[in-house]
Write a protein that holds these residues in place. Structure first.
Motif, PDB file in Angstrom:
ATOM      1  N   THR A  67     -14.760 -23.156  59.836  1.00  0.00           N
ATOM      2  CA  THR A  67     -13.726 -24.143  60.145  1.00  0.00           C
ATOM      3  C   THR A  67     -12.367 -23.455  60.132  1.00  0.00           C
ATOM      4  O   THR A  67     -12.163 -22.459  59.420  1.00  0.00           O
ATOM      5  CB  THR A  67     -13.716 -25.293  59.116  1.00  0.00           C
ATOM      6  N   ILE A  68     -11.428 -23.963  60.920  1.00  0.00           N
ATOM      7  CA  ILE A  68     -10.096 -23.372  60.998  1.00  0.00           C
ATOM      8  C   ILE A  68      -9.277 -23.795  59.781  1.00  0.00           C
ATOM      9  O   ILE A  68      -9.098 -24.982  59.528  1.00  0.00           O
ATOM     10  CB  ILE A  68      -9.379 -23.799  62.289  1.00  0.00           C
ATOM     11  N   GLU A  69      -8.816 -22.806  59.025  1.00  0.00           N
ATOM     12  CA  GLU A  69      -7.914 -23.070  57.899  1.00  0.00           C
ATOM     13  C   GLU A  69      -6.459 -23.055  58.333  1.00  0.00           C
ATOM     14  O   GLU A  69      -5.645 -23.853  57.891  1.00  0.00           O
ATOM     15  CB  GLU A  69      -8.114 -22.016  56.801  1.00  0.00           C
ATOM     16  N   LYS A 125     -14.298 -15.756  54.477  1.00  0.00           N
ATOM     17  CA  LYS A 125     -13.072 -15.783  55.254  1.00  0.00           C
ATOM     18  C   LYS A 125     -13.204 -14.880  56.481  1.00  0.00           C
ATOM     19  O   LYS A 125     -13.758 -13.781  56.407  1.00  0.00           O
ATOM     20  CB  LYS A 125     -11.883 -15.306  54.422  1.00  0.00           C
ATOM     21  N   LEU A 126     -12.680 -15.344  57.593  1.00  0.00           N
ATOM     22  CA  LEU A 126     -12.673 -14.566  58.827  1.00  0.00           C
ATOM     23  C   LEU A 126     -11.309 -14.723  59.487  1.00  0.00           C
ATOM     24  O   LEU A 126     -10.793 -15.834  59.611  1.00  0.00           O
ATOM     25  CB  LEU A 126     -13.768 -15.036  59.785  1.00  0.00           C
ATOM     26  N   VAL A 127     -10.724 -13.599  59.888  1.00  0.00           N
ATOM     27  CA  VAL A 127      -9.430 -13.606  60.561  1.00  0.00           C
ATOM     28  C   VAL A 127      -9.612 -13.076  61.967  1.00  0.00           C
ATOM     29  O   VAL A 127     -10.292 -12.067  62.182  1.00  0.00           O
ATOM     30  CB  VAL A 127      -8.402 -12.744  59.794  1.00  0.00           C
ATOM     31  N   ASP A 128      -9.010 -13.736  62.932  1.00  0.00           N
ATOM     32  CA  ASP A 128      -9.116 -13.309  64.331  1.00  0.00           C
ATOM     33  C   ASP A 128      -7.757 -13.463  64.996  1.00  0.00           C
ATOM     34  O   ASP A 128      -6.958 -14.333  64.622  1.00  0.00           O
ATOM     35  CB  ASP A 128     -10.166 -14.141  65.063  1.00  0.00           C
ATOM     36  N   THR A 163      -5.725 -16.743  64.008  1.00  0.00           N
ATOM     37  CA  THR A 163      -6.531 -17.823  63.455  1.00  0.00           C
ATOM     38  C   THR A 163      -7.265 -17.344  62.204  1.00  0.00           C
ATOM     39  O   THR A 163      -7.841 -16.258  62.196  1.00  0.00           O
ATOM     40  CB  THR A 163      -7.562 -18.328  64.485  1.00  0.00           C
ATOM     41  N   GLU A 164      -7.234 -18.184  61.160  1.00  0.00           N
ATOM     42  CA  GLU A 164      -7.955 -17.898  59.917  1.00  0.00           C
ATOM     43  C   GLU A 164      -9.049 -18.951  59.750  1.00  0.00           C
ATOM     44  O   GLU A 164      -8.779 -20.154  59.798  1.00  0.00           O
ATOM     45  CB  GLU A 164      -6.995 -17.932  58.728  1.00  0.00           C
ATOM     46  N   TYR A 165     -10.289 -18.478  59.559  1.00  0.00           N
ATOM     47  CA  TYR A 165     -11.442 -19.355  59.401  1.00  0.00           C
ATOM     48  C   TYR A 165     -11.988 -19.234  57.978  1.00  0.00           C
ATOM     49  O   TYR A 165     -11.807 -18.205  57.312  1.00  0.00           O
ATOM     50  CB  TYR A 165     -12.555 -18.972  60.381  1.00  0.00           C
TER      51      TYR A 165
END
Length: 233
Positions: A225-227, A15-18, A5-7
């Motif tokens: 938010t989810i990109e 940007k946040l990646v999980d 998931t990329e936020y």
């Protein structure tokens, strides 16, 4: 199945990646980290030890905390070595815990096998209930506190080890009082409170799971938010 998931932040664009990662320790005692897929799950099931990795964030001290939860361990590797290998993996701040089915004898410290698993509860009159956890989780009833019971037996000491993990504490009882109540129903026991891993090991503040609608860890104003979200087999 793995999820990547990329936020992004609605205000500052942070940007946040999980991803849903797992880890395992192979026969050469080397630790591996990968997204959970059919292939990685097979490698994990054939390993000396394995488990999930859960990512937390502390808004107070601005640290990411990685919880390595060991859900499977063979008898060919010691707990101490599992902990050491995880600690030496990288410089991330880590919490390492073992699934409730793992337990050492409180008398001789040898590892003991799980013999029983049940649900238990105490009502507001002090009555003790314990039932097969596969069939009753006490969801529809009112109790002071509920949890899971794990029963072990140490052949070396000839001792029964009764482990209680508190999952709900509706009466907000102190740990010492809960232990005192449980002592009325068993002899040798160990009590674990299940929420201990939601506290930051650096500052002691409450840890959070970052996800959709979480406050941005950078600007603290916008929401995540989810990109993009991708599923992997």
């Amino acid at each position: 199945m793995g999820i990547h998931t990329e936020y992004s932040c609605s205000e500052c664009g942070f940007k946040l990646v999980d991803s849903s990662d797992i880890f395992w320790i192979d026969d050469e005692k080397k630790i591996h980290v990968d997204m959970q897929t059919v292939d990685s799950s097979k490698k994990a099931s054939d390993s000396l030890a394995s488990g999930g990795i859960y990512k937390y964030y502390c808004y107070n001290c601005d640290n990411y905390i990685f919880n390595f939860h060991v859900s499977r361990k063979s008898g060919f590797i010691e707990k101490e070595l599992v902990i050491q290998l995880i600690e030496d993996l990288d410089d991330n701040i880590k919490i390492i815990d073992f699934d409730n089915k793992f337990q050492s004898c409180i008398h001789c410290r040898n590892e003991v096998p799980l013999k029983q698993e049940k649900s238990f509860a105490i009502d507001n009159k002090g009555e003790f209930f314990i039932e097969d956890s596969l069939y009753n989780d006490f969801d529809s009833k009112q109790f002071d506190f509920t949890g899971k019971y794990y029963g072990y037996y140490c052949r070396d000491c000839g001792k029964q080890i009764n482990k209680f993990v508190i999952l709900e504490n509706n009466a907000n009882l102190e740990d010492s009082l809960i232990k005192e109540i449980l002592e009325d129903h068993t002899n040798d026991l160990t009590v674990y409170i299940n929420d201990s891993y939601f506290t930051c090991p650096i500052c002691g503040d409450e840890l959070q799971v970052l996800g959709e609608s979480s406050s941005c860890p950078k600007c603290r104003v916008g929401l995540l938010t989810i990109e993009k979200q991708t599923l992997f087999d």
